[in-house]
Design a protein around this motif. Structure first.
Motif, short mmCIF file in Angstrom:
data_model
loop_
_atom_site.label_atom_id
_atom_site.label_comp_id
_atom_site.label_asym_id
_atom_site.label_seq_id
_atom_site.Cartn_x
_atom_site.Cartn_y
_atom_site.Cartn_z
N SER A 124 0.83 -1.21 0.00
CA SER A 124 0.00 0.00 0.00
C SER A 124 0.85 1.25 0.00
O SER A 124 1.95 1.28 0.54
CB SER A 124 -0.90 -0.01 1.24
N THR A 179 -3.52 10.62 3.80
CA THR A 179 -3.78 9.18 3.73
C THR A 179 -3.14 8.45 4.91
O THR A 179 -3.70 7.47 5.41
CB THR A 179 -3.23 8.63 2.40
N GLU A 233 -7.60 -0.10 -1.63
CA GLU A 233 -6.37 0.66 -1.84
C GLU A 233 -5.63 0.19 -3.09
O GLU A 233 -4.95 0.97 -3.75
CB GLU A 233 -5.46 0.53 -0.61
N ARG A 259 -7.01 2.18 -6.11
CA ARG A 259 -6.98 3.65 -6.16
C ARG A 259 -5.97 4.13 -7.20
O ARG A 259 -4.93 3.51 -7.42
CB ARG A 259 -6.62 4.22 -4.78
N SER A 287 -2.03 10.57 -4.45
CA SER A 287 -3.40 10.15 -4.75
C SER A 287 -3.98 11.04 -5.83
O SER A 287 -3.92 12.27 -5.74
CB SER A 287 -4.27 10.22 -3.49
#
Length: 937
Positions: free
Chosen positions: A15, A182, A275, A278, A290
């Protein structure tokens, strides 16, 4: 695919959160120069809730609310490695004063501006501290977080204004890209539990405070990318529409996937999955920036006890309360939702270095954040117009700012003086948000479904009790009747014997007395006659004794008189015997009267039984009426809701209504009317064999809706529903019945046990025949879905191929419909995956059954299909087939090698791309062919 790639793509799900800078101990910032107070001081903290409004907030379903200001906390990110070098000679642009809950923003070395917030979190603040300050008041709303004025007025009726107590809540992070939004919200903390973010900690508290038996917790995870709402749990579900209730203005997303949770482990898996999908990109400000706004929506549904004083009881037609029905208080359900928003970072193009598609993404992000800022400015200034429709982001957050949710905002800033402008903009955004007030409202509803279930159970209990009492009553009546008949027969026999005995005795005594009297009278008469003759002779002879003759005559008269008395005595005795006979007859009449009384008692008990049956019929009609009212109320309350699943009970109610409307126009149909009055799975299944085609259609639709829920599947199979559905598939010519029956079988085929039962009862043969005969795309889609589910069972591979399942799938591609092709591709992918697993475990040898059944040419032809679901499934199937060396030659002959090379280079899914690459590298046959063709790999 956009230049911003899927986050965490590939087989190794690493992640972005794990690559954020750690909030460990950092050196203390350099002391700042003396600051001066701001010319326009920000809003003071502490004034948030009006006590008078808070006092009325506990009314269930009411419109009253509790005013609550948006709480804003600011968090400073520590310097990263780049800033340690680039800004080594410069002081931080901000100076935090957490004990005073304020910060100073340096304008230069001698001047600064001071701003106050609800909380100020330094770079050393732990994740736990951040959660307790920012999100825990929204999730749990403990007493220590309530203002003193609110404690005095609202805690009497409404001690908790939180998600767990029926209030909507929002937690949102805003700030420049790379400042730790985040990290604050979505950090999983798999390696270090202390680093867990707000999402994980909030879900731990929610699941820890709810009960799986009475409460339900479900989540949706989505992203707003380039003004398009996409489902992070099901990536194929994109461009989701926003639906607004025209009356209440509530916003819902009917197309988004909602997953019900039972434990924290499943939630963590969902977060990892979301995740991984994304969008992220590498910019100068952040290596994993992001490119979308992520929104986690947690729906909490809790059951509470009813608080109405008046008991609700049911009444009969005559208006009198029924003594057989217990009063019920309607159960209350509280519905709330927690929205956690991880906004994409605002950025300046010249600093981020965005270009190409990344530039377009940055423009979209800045436009949506600008629209959000305009709405907050309008709300802070009490403007009559709030431009919520300028962006989908503002429409989704309509309830969070100026709505009915309790909102907590954390603004994240960096220490670097190079980004002072972005830091100032972020601080001013938080200052304006602190001026926004929401009207926090409690959402409660009456749980009519639960009440109907309770009434159903109570009715079943009453019916069972009535049946038991009726049986006991019938047994008791039978016992009394038998005993009475026995006693009556015995009394009749006793009376008859005694009467006959007395009659014979009296008759014998009477005859004996008459005989004695006659004998005595005869002897006396004879004696008197002889004496009279002797006297007459003596008188005639002597004529001397007249006096003695007179005496004799007197004596005879006396004897006659005594005889008369004796006769009278005998007659009196006979009269007494007659009176005794009359007395026995009276006793017999009394026995007959007792028999009549017992018969009247039997008639009375029969009338009472009839009344009980009438009362049960009234209860059934009242239950039907209440169920219809509950359905209407639920539809009016939940109008505009996001649910998509129709439960079995609602389906039965709707079908019962449809049946009643049709009966009023076409005449009564007993089979349709019984569908709702006698709700029961066995009775519904029996309607599948009805002669009326409309009844069969409605019945198979009910079974299909019930089979869509996993909890009902076992009951349906145990009651013979699977056999009935297969019989319908075999015998029915109606296209609608075949389509719905195939869909119900597809639902049941999602369970492994049911899959084996379907195969054992010849289900794959019936599905293959239906696939060959049907022309309707929807019917073919249902059949293909059922076979695709069966293809996912490792134990059924040989039987599935032997009974024509694979050939049936290939035969359905003639339709050409995208939905049918998607199900065919899914089935082939499932089959290839199971076959690959079996070959790896040593349970299968030889060429793939898919190749033997001729599926390879179609797979190669459609490997680059324009529809992404079809292409993804076929690419997976090719990769699984290529994992085993025995299939390599056939795949090379059919041209599959070129498709594998394309997949390894151009596939949008990194996990599939890496799988194809590993397969080509590990296969000697493929490597030899690549060298022969002089393809660099």
């Amino acid at each position: 695919m956009a230049s911003g790639s899927f986050r965490n793509g590939g087989p190794k799900l690493t992640s972005k959160l794990d690559r954020q800078p750690s909030y460990a101990a950092y050196s203390t910032p350099k002391p700042s120069s003396k600051s001066r107070p701001s010319a326009a001081p920000a809003s003071r903290r502490g004034g948030s809730v009006a006590p008078a409004a808070a006092h009325s907030a506990s009314k269930a379903g009411g419109d009253a609310g509790v005013p609550g200001r948006v709480r804003v906390a600011v968090r400073l990110r520590p310097r990263n490695a780049e800033e340690m070098i680039a800004d080594a000679d410069f002081a931080d642009c901000v100076e935090l004063q957490p004990e005073l809950k304020r910060l100073k923003l340096r304008k230069n070395n001698w001047d600064s501006e001071t701003y106050e917030f609800d909380e100020v979190l330094t770079e050393f603040a732990s994740q736990k501290r951040v959660y307790e300050v920012v999100a825990k008041p929204v999730v749990e709303m403990l007493h220590q977080f309530l203002p003193h004025a609110l404690k005095l007025s609202t805690l009497r009726n409404n001690p908790f204004l939180s998600v767990l107590e029926g209030y909507n809540g929002t937690v949102m992070a805003y700030g420049q890209t790379g400042t730790g939004k985040t990290f604050t919200l979505g950090r999983l903390g798999e390696e270090d539990t202390a680093a867990r973010g707000i999402m994980v900690r909030a879900m731990e508290d929610i699941l820890g405070d709810t009960s799986p038996e009475t409460d339900s917790v479900s989540v949706s995870y989505l992203q707003l990318y380039m003004e398009s709402i996409q489902d992070l749990l099901v990536p194929a579900n994109d461009n989701i529409a926003i639906v607004e209730d025209p009356k209440t203005g509530d916003v819902s997303l009917p197309g988004v996937t909602t997953v019900e949770l039972r434990d924290q482990k499943s939630f963590m898996e969902l977060l990892r999955l979301g995740e991984a999908h994304r969008f992220a990109a590498n910019t100068k400000l952040n290596t994993e920036s992001s490119r979308s706004h992520a929104i986690l929506i947690v729906h909490v549904k809790r059951s509470v006890k009813g608080r109405h004083d008046a008991d609700q009881s049911f009444h009969g037609e005559n208006g009198t309360s029924s003594t057989m029905v217990t009063s019920f208080r309607p159960p209350i359900v509280r519905k709330s939702k927690l929205v956690v928003v991880d906004l994409a970072g605002s950025e300046r193009i010249d600093k981020s270095g965005s270009e190409g598609h990344t530039l377009e993404e940055a423009k979209s992000i800045n436009l949506s954040l600008s629209a959000l800022g305009k709405c907050i400015n309008a709300l802070a200034e009490n403007s009559p117009h709030v431009p919520v429709r300028d962006s989908k982001l503002t429409r989704l957050l309509r309830d969070s700012f100026g709505g009915s949710a309790r909102t907590s905002l954390v603004v994240t800033i960096g220490p670097s003086p190079r980004h002072r402008g972005e830091t100032s903009s972020t601080i001013m955004f938080g200052q304006r948000a602190m001026k926004v007030e929401n009207m926090v409202k409690l959402k409660e509803e009456f749980d009519y479904k639960s009440l109907c279930r309770r009434l159903d159970i109570e009715l079943d209990k009453l019916i069972a009790e009535n049946e038991r009492q009726r049986k006991d009553f019938e047994v008791e009546i039978e016992r009394i009747r038998t005993e009475a008949d026995s006693r009556i027969a015995e009394a009749e026999r006793s009376y008859t014997n005694a009467l006959e005995h007395e009659r014979l005795k009296c008759q014998q005594d009477y005859m004996d007395s008459i005989k004695k009297l006659e004998e005595k009278w005869m002897s006396d008469v004879e004696k008197a006659r002889v004496e009279h003759q002797d006297a007459c002779l003596e008188k005639a002879c002597n004529k001397e004794a007249p006096t003695s003759s007179s005496d004799e005559i007197a004596e005879v008269r006396q004897l006659l008189q005594s005889e008369k008395l004796m006769r009278q005595s005998s007659e009196d005795e006979v009269s007494n015997l007659k009176s005794e006979v009359s007395h026995w007859k009276n006793l017999e009449a009394a026995g007959n009267a007792e028999i009549m009384k017992l018969r009247k008692m039997l008639d009375s008990e029969a009338n009472q039984k009839q009344k009980l049956e009438e009362e049960i019929a009234i209860l059934k009609s009242q239950l039907l009426q209440l169920s219809l009212q509950a359905d209407e109320t639920r539809r009016s309350l939940d109008r505009g809701g996001s649910g998509k699943v129709l439960t079995g009970f609602d389906s039965l109610v709707s079908q019962a209504r449809h049946s009643q409307l049709r009966d009023s126009a076409n005449g009564p149909k007993a089979s349709i009317a019984k569908l709702f009055e006698q709700v029961g799975l066995q009775k519904i299944l029996s309607l599948l064999e009805s002669d009326d085609p409309d009844v069969r259609v409605h019945a198979v639709k009910v079974v299909a809706n019930l089979a869509a829920e996993e909890a009902n599947q076992e009951k349906i199979v145990e009651a013979g529903g699977l056999t009935s559905l297969l019989m319908l598939l075999r015998s029915s010519e109606d296209e609608t019945i075949r389509r719905v029956a195939a869909g119900a079988i597809a639902n049941l085929a999602m369970n492994e046990t049911n899959q084996e039962l379907i195969m054992a009862q010849g289900g794959i043969t019936l599905l293959s025949i239906t696939a060959a005969d049907a022309e309707d795309p929807q019917t073919l889609r249902m059949v293909a879905g059922a076979i695709a589910n069966l293809c996912g069972n490792d134990k059924l591979q040989m039987r599935l191929s032997g009974e024509g399942g694979i050939k049936a799938l290939l035969g359905m591609v003639r339709c050409g419909h995208p939905d049918v092709l998607a199900q065919v591709a899914r089935g082939i992918a499932n089959f290839a995956k199971c076959e690959s697993r079996a070959s790896t475990q040593g349970n299968k040898v030889g060429v793939s059954l898919l190749i033997e059944d001729g599926a390879l040419p179609w797979i190669v032809k459609n490997a680059n299909h324009e529809a992404s679901p079809i292409r993804r499934h076929i690419e997976l199937a090719l990769c699984h087939l290529a994992q085993h060396e025995v299939n390599a030659k056939d795949m090379i002959m059919e041209g599959a090698l070129w498709e594998l090379v394309r997949i390894s280079r151009d596939c949008s899914r990194e996990d599939i791309r890496m799988l194809a690459h590993r397969t080509l590298v590990s296969s000697p046959t493929f490597q030899a062919e690549l060298r022969r063709l002089r393809i660099e790999f």
